[in-house]
Design a protein around this motif. Structure first.
Motif, PDB file in Angstrom:
ATOM      1  N   PRO A 183      -8.624  41.266  44.632  1.00  0.00           N
ATOM      2  CA  PRO A 183      -8.155  41.578  45.839  1.00  0.00           C
ATOM      3  C   PRO A 183      -7.481  42.842  46.127  1.00  0.00           C
ATOM      4  O   PRO A 183      -7.271  43.263  47.536  1.00  0.00           O
ATOM      5  N   VAL A 184      -7.338  43.718  45.211  1.00  0.00           N
ATOM      6  CA  VAL A 184      -6.861  45.090  45.657  1.00  0.00           C
ATOM      7  C   VAL A 184      -7.957  45.966  46.317  1.00  0.00           C
ATOM      8  O   VAL A 184      -7.757  46.756  46.970  1.00  0.00           O
ATOM      9  N   HIS A 185      -9.427  45.385  46.327  1.00  0.00           N
ATOM     10  CA  HIS A 185     -10.409  45.874  46.821  1.00  0.00           C
ATOM     11  C   HIS A 185     -10.684  45.242  48.379  1.00  0.00           C
ATOM     12  O   HIS A 185     -11.170  45.664  49.094  1.00  0.00           O
ATOM     13  N   LEU A 186     -10.367  44.009  48.239  1.00  0.00           N
ATOM     14  CA  LEU A 186     -10.655  43.093  49.415  1.00  0.00           C
ATOM     15  C   LEU A 186      -9.761  42.585  50.481  1.00  0.00           C
ATOM     16  O   LEU A 186     -10.063  41.981  51.502  1.00  0.00           O
ATOM     17  N   ASP A 187      -8.494  42.620  50.003  1.00  0.00           N
ATOM     18  CA  ASP A 187      -7.349  41.755  50.750  1.00  0.00           C
ATOM     19  C   ASP A 187      -6.207  42.946  51.229  1.00  0.00           C
ATOM     20  O   ASP A 187      -5.440  43.169  50.096  1.00  0.00           O
ATOM     21  N   ASP A 188      -6.200  43.099  52.529  1.00  0.00           N
ATOM     22  CA  ASP A 188      -5.330  44.119  52.974  1.00  0.00           C
ATOM     23  C   ASP A 188      -3.864  43.715  52.583  1.00  0.00           C
ATOM     24  O   ASP A 188      -3.066  44.389  52.027  1.00  0.00           O
ATOM     25  N   ALA A 189      -3.577  42.323  52.719  1.00  0.00           N
ATOM     26  CA  ALA A 189      -2.104  42.011  52.469  1.00  0.00           C
ATOM     27  C   ALA A 189      -1.791  42.094  51.072  1.00  0.00           C
ATOM     28  O   ALA A 189      -0.699  42.600  50.708  1.00  0.00           O
ATOM     29  N   ALA A 202      -3.399  44.005  48.804  1.00  0.00           N
ATOM     30  CA  ALA A 202      -3.340  45.470  48.536  1.00  0.00           C
ATOM     31  C   ALA A 202      -2.081  46.329  48.919  1.00  0.00           C
ATOM     32  O   ALA A 202      -1.661  47.046  48.264  1.00  0.00           O
ATOM     33  N   SER A 203      -1.408  45.819  50.268  1.00  0.00           N
ATOM     34  CA  SER A 203      -0.406  46.545  50.598  1.00  0.00           C
ATOM     35  C   SER A 203       0.922  46.479  49.771  1.00  0.00           C
ATOM     36  O   SER A 203       1.707  47.362  49.992  1.00  0.00           O
ATOM     37  N   LYS A 204       0.720  45.637  48.962  1.00  0.00           N
ATOM     38  CA  LYS A 204       1.939  45.428  48.072  1.00  0.00           C
ATOM     39  C   LYS A 204       1.848  46.039  46.523  1.00  0.00           C
ATOM     40  O   LYS A 204       2.508  45.782  45.791  1.00  0.00           O
ATOM     41  N   THR A 205       0.694  46.635  46.491  1.00  0.00           N
ATOM     42  CA  THR A 205       0.449  47.404  45.212  1.00  0.00           C
ATOM     43  C   THR A 205       0.861  48.728  45.162  1.00  0.00           C
ATOM     44  O   THR A 205       1.465  49.225  46.218  1.00  0.00           O
ATOM     45  N   ALA A 206       0.954  49.220  44.090  1.00  0.00           N
ATOM     46  CA  ALA A 206       1.198  50.660  43.753  1.00  0.00           C
ATOM     47  C   ALA A 206       0.401  51.751  44.723  1.00  0.00           C
ATOM     48  O   ALA A 206       0.883  52.801  45.051  1.00  0.00           O
ATOM     49  N   TYR A 207      -0.628  51.074  45.075  1.00  0.00           N
ATOM     50  CA  TYR A 207      -1.618  52.055  46.004  1.00  0.00           C
ATOM     51  C   TYR A 207      -1.489  51.826  47.459  1.00  0.00           C
ATOM     52  O   TYR A 207      -1.941  52.589  48.116  1.00  0.00           O
ATOM     53  N   ARG A 208      -0.593  50.893  47.905  1.00  0.00           N
ATOM     54  CA  ARG A 208      -0.239  50.553  49.382  1.00  0.00           C
ATOM     55  C   ARG A 208      -1.318  50.578  50.281  1.00  0.00           C
ATOM     56  O   ARG A 208      -1.184  51.053  51.339  1.00  0.00           O
ATOM     57  N   GLY A 209      -2.390  50.005  49.941  1.00  0.00           N
ATOM     58  CA  GLY A 209      -3.279  49.667  50.575  1.00  0.00           C
ATOM     59  C   GLY A 209      -4.829  49.403  49.670  1.00  0.00           C
ATOM     60  O   GLY A 209      -4.796  49.699  48.460  1.00  0.00           O
ATOM     61  N   ARG A 210      -5.643  49.336  50.339  1.00  0.00           N
ATOM     62  CA  ARG A 210      -6.998  48.735  49.782  1.00  0.00           C
ATOM     63  C   ARG A 210      -7.539  49.964  49.127  1.00  0.00           C
ATOM     64  O   ARG A 210      -7.489  50.946  49.695  1.00  0.00           O
ATOM     65  N   ILE A 211      -8.222  49.757  47.969  1.00  0.00           N
ATOM     66  CA  ILE A 211      -9.193  50.905  47.280  1.00  0.00           C
ATOM     67  C   ILE A 211     -10.297  50.399  46.796  1.00  0.00           C
ATOM     68  O   ILE A 211     -10.483  48.965  46.644  1.00  0.00           O
ATOM     69  N   ALA A 212     -11.236  51.279  46.548  1.00  0.00           N
ATOM     70  CA  ALA A 212     -12.795  50.729  46.305  1.00  0.00           C
ATOM     71  C   ALA A 212     -12.820  50.686  44.843  1.00  0.00           C
ATOM     72  O   ALA A 212     -12.016  51.407  44.177  1.00  0.00           O
ATOM     73  N   HIS A 213     -13.689  49.979  44.424  1.00  0.00           N
ATOM     74  CA  HIS A 213     -13.927  49.668  42.930  1.00  0.00           C
ATOM     75  C   HIS A 213     -14.149  51.239  42.419  1.00  0.00           C
ATOM     76  O   HIS A 213     -15.023  51.954  42.830  1.00  0.00           O
ATOM     77  N   GLY A 214     -13.521  51.455  41.274  1.00  0.00           N
ATOM     78  CA  GLY A 214     -13.872  52.712  40.713  1.00  0.00           C
ATOM     79  C   GLY A 214     -15.351  52.987  40.273  1.00  0.00           C
ATOM     80  O   GLY A 214     -15.963  54.172  40.144  1.00  0.00           O
ATOM     81  N   LEU A 215     -15.895  51.861  39.879  1.00  0.00           N
ATOM     82  CA  LEU A 215     -17.250  51.860  39.451  1.00  0.00           C
ATOM     83  C   LEU A 215     -18.234  51.910  40.693  1.00  0.00           C
ATOM     84  O   LEU A 215     -19.369  52.438  40.506  1.00  0.00           O
ATOM     85  N   LEU A 216     -17.782  51.376  41.855  1.00  0.00           N
ATOM     86  CA  LEU A 216     -18.649  51.976  42.911  1.00  0.00           C
ATOM     87  C   LEU A 216     -18.743  53.430  43.114  1.00  0.00           C
ATOM     88  O   LEU A 216     -19.811  53.983  43.247  1.00  0.00           O
ATOM     89  N   SER A 217     -17.444  53.964  43.066  1.00  0.00           N
ATOM     90  CA  SER A 217     -17.403  55.370  43.230  1.00  0.00           C
ATOM     91  C   SER A 217     -18.196  55.985  42.190  1.00  0.00           C
ATOM     92  O   SER A 217     -18.965  57.049  42.435  1.00  0.00           O
TER      93      SER A 217
END
Length: 152
Positions: free
Chosen positions: A46-52, A54-69
């Protein structure tokens, strides 16, 4: 650094490659691209797909998959440098900063060394967002020694 574009044949052969050659490509990270990668990889974190979430993680929002990049390097290796016919043997990766939906990733691949005997090329792989290094690594790819004859 000598920036090159796609070879007219679709790919550079081993004898045409030398250290210092480089290619770049800009790839936009859209919500759709992230969703499609989640489906292709079966990684629905959900860190990649769920805004709610991801907003509670250390990244403060969604991030792309590392392997996508990281896969954007494959786009350059397979289509520009070396191009058609190049086959991945290995890849190291280091992730430095997150990539977010809406970012444009500049992928730069450059030739470090060419081994004529094994037909392998060592490539430096880097990704940047807004001029900041987001990932890097080294790839080893096998490169064709000659082109396929044109079909009549």
């Amino acid at each position: 650094m000598e920036l090159v574009t796609t070879h007219p044949s679709g790919g550079y052969i081993l004898e045409e490659l030398h250290p210092g050659m480089a290619a770049e490509k800009v790839i936009h990270v859209s919500d759709e691209r992230i969703r499609l990668f989640a489906e292709a990889s079966d990684d629905f974190n959900p860190v990649h797909l769920d805004d709610a979430f991801a907003s509670k993680t250390a990244y403060r929002g969604r991030i792309a998959h590392g392997l996508l990049s990281a896969s954007f390097g494959s786009a350059v290796v397979g289509t520009i440098l070396p191009g058609a016919g190049a086959i991945y043997i290995s890849q190291t990766l280091g992730f430095h900063l997150p990539v977010r939906p809406g970012d444009d990733v500049v992928v730069r691949i450059s030739v470090i060394s060419v081994d004529q005997e094994s037909a392998r090329v060592e490539l430096n792989c880097e990704g940047f967002v807004d001029g900041k290094l987001i990932m890097d690594g080294v790839a080893v790819v096998r490169v064709p020694r000659r082109r396929r004859p044109a079909k009549d």
